[in-house]
Design a protein around this motif. Structure first.
Motif, PDB file in Angstrom:
ATOM      1  N   UNK A 171      -0.186  -8.932  -3.516  1.00  0.00           N
ATOM      2  CA  UNK A 171       0.368  -9.565  -2.314  1.00  0.00           C
ATOM      3  C   UNK A 171       0.977 -10.938  -2.678  1.00  0.00           C
ATOM      4  N   UNK A 172       1.601 -11.586  -1.769  1.00  0.00           N
ATOM      5  CA  UNK A 172       2.286 -12.774  -1.997  1.00  0.00           C
ATOM      6  C   UNK A 172       1.316 -13.929  -1.214  1.00  0.00           C
ATOM      7  N   UNK A 173       0.712 -14.767  -1.998  1.00  0.00           N
ATOM      8  CA  UNK A 173      -0.208 -15.762  -1.476  1.00  0.00           C
ATOM      9  C   UNK A 173       0.559 -16.946  -1.400  1.00  0.00           C
ATOM     10  N   UNK A 174      -0.162 -17.892  -0.344  1.00  0.00           N
ATOM     11  CA  UNK A 174       0.379 -19.278  -0.306  1.00  0.00           C
ATOM     12  C   UNK A 174      -0.071 -20.171  -1.199  1.00  0.00           C
ATOM     13  N   UNK A 175       0.109 -19.982  -2.499  1.00  0.00           N
ATOM     14  CA  UNK A 175      -0.457 -21.082  -3.659  1.00  0.00           C
ATOM     15  C   UNK A 175       0.487 -21.520  -4.412  1.00  0.00           C
ATOM     16  N   UNK A 176       1.899 -21.761  -3.951  1.00  0.00           N
ATOM     17  CA  UNK A 176       3.016 -22.374  -4.738  1.00  0.00           C
ATOM     18  C   UNK A 176       2.781 -23.721  -3.878  1.00  0.00           C
ATOM     19  N   UNK A 177       3.888 -24.624  -4.360  1.00  0.00           N
ATOM     20  CA  UNK A 177       3.982 -25.974  -4.187  1.00  0.00           C
ATOM     21  C   UNK A 177       4.298 -25.968  -2.532  1.00  0.00           C
ATOM     22  N   UNK A 178       3.679 -26.912  -1.975  1.00  0.00           N
ATOM     23  CA  UNK A 178       4.041 -26.857  -0.420  1.00  0.00           C
ATOM     24  C   UNK A 178       3.551 -25.670   0.131  1.00  0.00           C
ATOM     25  N   UNK A 179       2.722 -24.845  -0.141  1.00  0.00           N
ATOM     26  CA  UNK A 179       2.152 -23.525   0.552  1.00  0.00           C
ATOM     27  C   UNK A 179       3.101 -22.516   0.521  1.00  0.00           C
ATOM     28  N   UNK A 279      -6.745  -3.294   2.497  1.00  0.00           N
ATOM     29  CA  UNK A 279      -8.028  -3.742   2.977  1.00  0.00           C
ATOM     30  C   UNK A 279      -8.169  -5.490   3.064  1.00  0.00           C
ATOM     31  N   UNK A 280      -7.501  -5.887   1.747  1.00  0.00           N
ATOM     32  CA  UNK A 280      -7.537  -7.177   1.511  1.00  0.00           C
ATOM     33  C   UNK A 280      -6.333  -7.990   2.066  1.00  0.00           C
ATOM     34  N   UNK A 281      -5.583  -7.358   2.637  1.00  0.00           N
ATOM     35  CA  UNK A 281      -4.581  -8.134   3.773  1.00  0.00           C
ATOM     36  C   UNK A 281      -5.121  -8.460   4.900  1.00  0.00           C
ATOM     37  N   UNK A 282      -6.251  -8.042   5.282  1.00  0.00           N
ATOM     38  CA  UNK A 282      -6.763  -8.243   6.636  1.00  0.00           C
ATOM     39  C   UNK A 282      -7.610  -9.696   6.296  1.00  0.00           C
ATOM     40  N   UNK A 283      -7.925 -10.013   5.076  1.00  0.00           N
ATOM     41  CA  UNK A 283      -8.938 -11.335   4.824  1.00  0.00           C
ATOM     42  C   UNK A 283      -8.170 -12.674   4.721  1.00  0.00           C
ATOM     43  N   UNK A 284      -6.634 -12.653   4.895  1.00  0.00           N
ATOM     44  CA  UNK A 284      -5.928 -13.760   4.967  1.00  0.00           C
ATOM     45  C   UNK A 284      -6.308 -14.710   3.930  1.00  0.00           C
ATOM     46  N   UNK A 292      -9.656 -12.508  -6.577  1.00  0.00           N
ATOM     47  CA  UNK A 292     -10.209 -12.102  -7.471  1.00  0.00           C
ATOM     48  C   UNK A 292     -11.602 -11.764  -7.322  1.00  0.00           C
ATOM     49  N   UNK A 293     -12.242 -12.571  -6.337  1.00  0.00           N
ATOM     50  CA  UNK A 293     -13.579 -12.296  -5.898  1.00  0.00           C
ATOM     51  C   UNK A 293     -13.716 -11.048  -5.287  1.00  0.00           C
ATOM     52  N   UNK A 294     -12.770 -10.724  -4.397  1.00  0.00           N
ATOM     53  CA  UNK A 294     -12.887  -9.630  -3.422  1.00  0.00           C
ATOM     54  C   UNK A 294     -12.453  -8.437  -4.510  1.00  0.00           C
ATOM     55  N   UNK A 295     -11.535  -8.436  -5.340  1.00  0.00           N
ATOM     56  CA  UNK A 295     -11.210  -7.524  -6.459  1.00  0.00           C
ATOM     57  C   UNK A 295     -12.403  -7.042  -7.363  1.00  0.00           C
TER      58      UNK A 295
END
Length: 465
Positions: A171-179, A279-284, A292-295
């Protein structure tokens, strides 16, 4: 027609012919009755009595096979040259010599060598005979693909004899600079025999260091495997990874380029990961840690405990009975009798360290990864070798020739400047007791004077005579 289709057509026609002439094959028929019956069959089936005579003779001579019609494709055209059989043999030889030769080129070669006059051989005719000999374009392509591909499946008989690894996009996650959304990547290492996940995790990059981190953790947690099978991606051909595995005595093998099917085990695992991503797409998810915890929960509670079709097929191919419920990766891993081999953590850590060279400046510091590290003024101006863990570069080990390793951390600039550092013992002045230079000159002068006094003069010898 293909061989099976030709045979089926011939058998059907032979059966039809036998049904037609079967009344004429009775032994108790007199000649007059047989002739009358032949005339009736000829009229009802719209065939000549001559044809019926020929079919009866074929039956009595060769039985059912005598009623089979000739394969029309095998009939020789009267327009073909008399040496056509020799031409076909030469054409087959030319095709075998260079499989990529086209039919047009083969005809040209045969014409130049005098096997046939120009224009006699037709491309369609020669192509049909080459196809019948198993040298058609599609046949050669399938043969080449079969030779280049590993068509037979394989599975090692015990755990940790072979491991397979790969990277999968996530997935692409909002973990970069400025979200900003950043692409995530899964690095996984699987045991070939049990399909057990030795180590896996999601990262925010696909550099070689994430593969090294996966191997590092797997070896510490599960032990050393005999061999590893990977593709030719840049992450898997890095010098650091290759060197690390060699230091630990692990054989490192690569699949042939563009042969993804040879890594069917890890590719099949990647397909099953898709169900996790759905499934993990539904967890936002907002962070790598959460992903990684869900994985880990999915791997430990679902994948490891789900019966694996590959394990079932392996044992069934060996004739070993498999429980109705199947065998899970965790069960197969735990019940394997092969002992695991573990190494000291310091040995494993040393194998995965990266090594680089840096110059120590006049203040006794060196620069690495955009940061300053305080080493020692006594090593100013020297070239040092640094060793570091790429996943934890905050602490590095610095070694200069003839010195003990130094553990260094990033330099923290204090509120006040430090006192001037003491000079190293090798650079400290020592007050001398005398001048060794003048003492040497005085000793040399005394030796010169003694030499002059011991010299003999011959100036007066001639006068006395």
């Amino acid at each position: 027609m293909k061989n099976k289709e030709v045979t089926s057509w011939q058998d059907a026609k032979a059966s039809e012919r036998f049904t037609m002439i079967s009344p004429l094959l009775a032994d108790d028929l007199d000649p007059a009755k047989r002739s009358q019956l032949r005339a009736q069959i000829s009229e009802s089936n719209d065939v000549s009595e001559r044809t019926l005579y020929r079919l009866e003779a074929a039956w009595r001579k060769d039985g059912f096979s005598g009623l089979r019609p000739m394969n029309r494709e095998m009939r020789r055209s009267q327009k073909l040259p008399e040496n056509f059989d020799e031409i076909i043999r030469e054409a087959i030889q030319l095709k075998k010599e260079v499989p990529s030769r086209s039919v047009a080129r083969i005809i040209l070669i045969l014409e130049m060598e005098g096997w046939a006059a120009p224009g006699v051989l037709k491309r369609s005719t020669l192509q049909r005979y080459l196809y019948r000999a198993g040298l058609g374009v599609k046949q050669m392509k399938r043969y080449t693909e079969a030779r280049n591909a590993t068509s037979r499946r394989f599975c090692k008989p015990h755990r940790m004899m072979l491991a397979q690894c790969d990277i999968k996009y996530g997935l692409k996650l909002p973990i970069g600079e400025g979200g900003k959304k950043i692409q995530t990547y899964l690095s996984a290492l699987l045991d070939d025999h049990s399909r057990f996940v030795l180590e896996s995790g999601w990262y925010d990059n696909q550099e070689a260091v994430i593969v090294e981190d996966t191997f590092h953790k797997a070896i510490l947690r599960r032990g050393v495997m005999d061999a590893v099978y990977a593709d030719n991606g840049k992450q898997y051909v890095s010098a650091n990874l290759t060197c690390a595995l060699e230091r630990l005595g692990i054989r490192y093998m690569h699949a042939k380029p563009y042969h993804a099917w040879s890594k069917g085990l890890i590719e099949r695992f990647n397909s099953s990961v898709d169900s996790f991503l759905e499934e993990v797409k539904l967890k936002n998810i907002k962070s790598l840690e959460e992903l990684n915890s869900y994985w880990q929960a999915w791997v430990e509670e679902y994948y490891h405990n789900k019966p694996h079709d590959g394990i079932r097929e392996y044992y069934e191919s060996l004739g070993v009975p498999v429980p109705d419920g199947g065998i899970t990766p965790a069960q197969e891993w735990n019940r394997d009798s092969r002992a695991l081999k573990f190494l000291d953590s310091s040995v494993v850590a040393e194998a995965f360290l990266h090594h680089e060279k840096r110059e120590i400046d006049k203040s006794g510091c060196l620069s690495f990864d955009g940061r300053k590290y305080d080493i020692s003024v006594s090593l100013a101006g020297r070239t040092a070798e640094i060793a570091y863990d790429p996943m934890a570069p905050e602490t590095i080990t610095v070694t200069c020739e003839g010195t003990a390793p130094i553990t260094a951390r990033p330099l923290a600039i204090p509120e006040f400047c430090d006192k001037s550092p003491a000079r190293p013992s090798c650079m400290q002045e020592e007050k001398p007791e005398t001048s060794r230079f003048l003492d040497g000159l005085k000793k040399q002068a005394e030796k010169s004077r003694e030499h002059r006094m011991s010299a003999i003069s011959f100036a007066g010898f001639g006068k006395e005579a």
